[in-house]
Design a protein around this motif. Sequence first.
Motif, PDB file in Angstrom:
ATOM      1  N   PRO A 152       0.824  -1.211   0.000  1.00 53.55           N
ATOM      2  CA  PRO A 152       0.000   0.000   0.000  1.00 53.55           C
ATOM      3  C   PRO A 152       0.853   1.254   0.000  1.00 53.55           C
ATOM      4  O   PRO A 152       2.003   1.250   0.445  1.00 53.55           O
ATOM      5  CB  PRO A 152      -0.774  -0.120   1.323  1.00 53.55           C
ATOM      6  N   GLN A 153       0.295   2.322  -0.532  1.00 52.76           N
ATOM      7  CA  GLN A 153       0.929   3.621  -0.360  1.00 52.76           C
ATOM      8  C   GLN A 153       0.564   4.127   1.021  1.00 52.76           C
ATOM      9  O   GLN A 153      -0.569   3.965   1.475  1.00 52.76           O
ATOM     10  CB  GLN A 153       0.455   4.589  -1.443  1.00 52.76           C
ATOM     11  N   HIS A 154       1.508   4.747   1.701  1.00 48.09           N
ATOM     12  CA  HIS A 154       1.334   5.094   3.108  1.00 48.09           C
ATOM     13  C   HIS A 154       1.001   6.572   3.294  1.00 48.09           C
ATOM     14  O   HIS A 154       1.794   7.439   2.909  1.00 48.09           O
ATOM     15  CB  HIS A 154       2.613   4.767   3.888  1.00 48.09           C
ATOM     16  N   PHE A 155      -0.158   6.823   3.883  1.00 45.74           N
ATOM     17  CA  PHE A 155      -0.561   8.179   4.234  1.00 45.74           C
ATOM     18  C   PHE A 155      -0.493   8.287   5.763  1.00 45.74           C
ATOM     19  O   PHE A 155      -1.136   7.514   6.472  1.00 45.74           O
ATOM     20  CB  PHE A 155      -1.991   8.459   3.747  1.00 45.74           C
ATOM     21  N   PRO A 176      -6.595  10.052   1.072  1.00 47.97           N
ATOM     22  CA  PRO A 176      -6.856   9.408  -0.227  1.00 47.97           C
ATOM     23  C   PRO A 176      -7.313   7.968  -0.011  1.00 47.97           C
ATOM     24  O   PRO A 176      -6.662   7.218   0.717  1.00 47.97           O
ATOM     25  CB  PRO A 176      -5.488   9.459  -0.926  1.00 47.97           C
ATOM     26  N   ARG A 177      -8.412   7.600  -0.625  1.00 51.08           N
ATOM     27  CA  ARG A 177      -8.951   6.259  -0.417  1.00 51.08           C
ATOM     28  C   ARG A 177      -8.087   5.173  -1.058  1.00 51.08           C
ATOM     29  O   ARG A 177      -8.249   3.993  -0.762  1.00 51.08           O
ATOM     30  CB  ARG A 177     -10.387   6.175  -0.957  1.00 51.08           C
ATOM     31  N   ASN A 178      -7.160   5.573  -1.933  1.00 50.97           N
ATOM     32  CA  ASN A 178      -6.268   4.585  -2.545  1.00 50.97           C
ATOM     33  C   ASN A 178      -4.964   4.429  -1.761  1.00 50.97           C
ATOM     34  O   ASN A 178      -4.033   3.788  -2.217  1.00 50.97           O
ATOM     35  CB  ASN A 178      -5.963   4.963  -3.995  1.00 50.97           C
ATOM     36  N   MET A 179      -4.899   5.052  -0.569  1.00 51.36           N
ATOM     37  CA  MET A 179      -3.730   4.914   0.297  1.00 51.36           C
ATOM     38  C   MET A 179      -4.149   4.331   1.645  1.00 51.36           C
ATOM     39  O   MET A 179      -5.311   4.422   2.032  1.00 51.36           O
ATOM     40  CB  MET A 179      -3.066   6.278   0.530  1.00 51.36           C
TER      41      MET A 179
END
Length: 284
Positions: free
Chosen positions: A8-11, A249-252
Amino acid sequence: MDDDKSIPQHFLDTSVLRSLLLGTQVYKQYFESQFTDQPLYISNYVQMEMRRSYLINLISFYFVLRLETINNIGDAIALWSNRFKTSELKAILQLIPQLFSTHQLNFSSPQDKEKAISILGIYIKRFELLLRKKFNNTNTDSTTCTRALVPLTLDLQNLAAGLKQFADEFGDVKNCRSKCQIDQFLLVQYRSEIEQLIQIAAQLPKNSNTRGFINIANNLKEILAQGAAACDCKRCEKIGDAVIALNAPRNMQLEHTDNSFDYLCSTINQPHYKHPSESKIFAR
């Protein structure tokens, strides 16, 4: 299986960002092992929260240290200890002794006071730079938080003037609030999600795990009842976790340590991961 989806991309929320920048060596190493040189993301709003909870307190200590009535570093720490509340106190007392001891300053020496002022000013400048350069910005902030955009422009020959200007502009919450869109963000854009959060909180028992989330939901409930008039910077501070979750962001994957995000994220279908507290890492 698509390997890209498994990473996953990390926020980062504010607590994880703070730990990466200011945590103990052991806790920093834990997070670094979790993220293994992957890009880390924050938003303008998370950056503002870091400035509000830490940087602005460092600047306050800087001006305490500059007082003519303060003779040395030790006196400045003593005055700070008496004047400021626990969270502010803890943040400063974690850093100051370590920073000045690294430079081998004498806490009782009037001569070393001037050196300390200069060292602290340079540290503040570097910290702000690190905040902006080390972490990627999502460049999405539906709140259009104006405090996040206040520039910190520092000339090393006249640090005090630059720090005062930043503190004054950051502290001008009336002006900042007049330019942000937090009321639209809460009352229009995410109103249905907020109604859902309030409903879920009303059904939960109040305990150490749920207390933070319930307090946030109660503040959100007051905002829905009172409208835009209830949206100010002080209130925003109380609902910061909700703003961060809604704006993520829902993609993170939202990386956090606070229990409140367990309820906030699952309700709005925001991918998230709760990391162990610093004390739990030490207990391993």
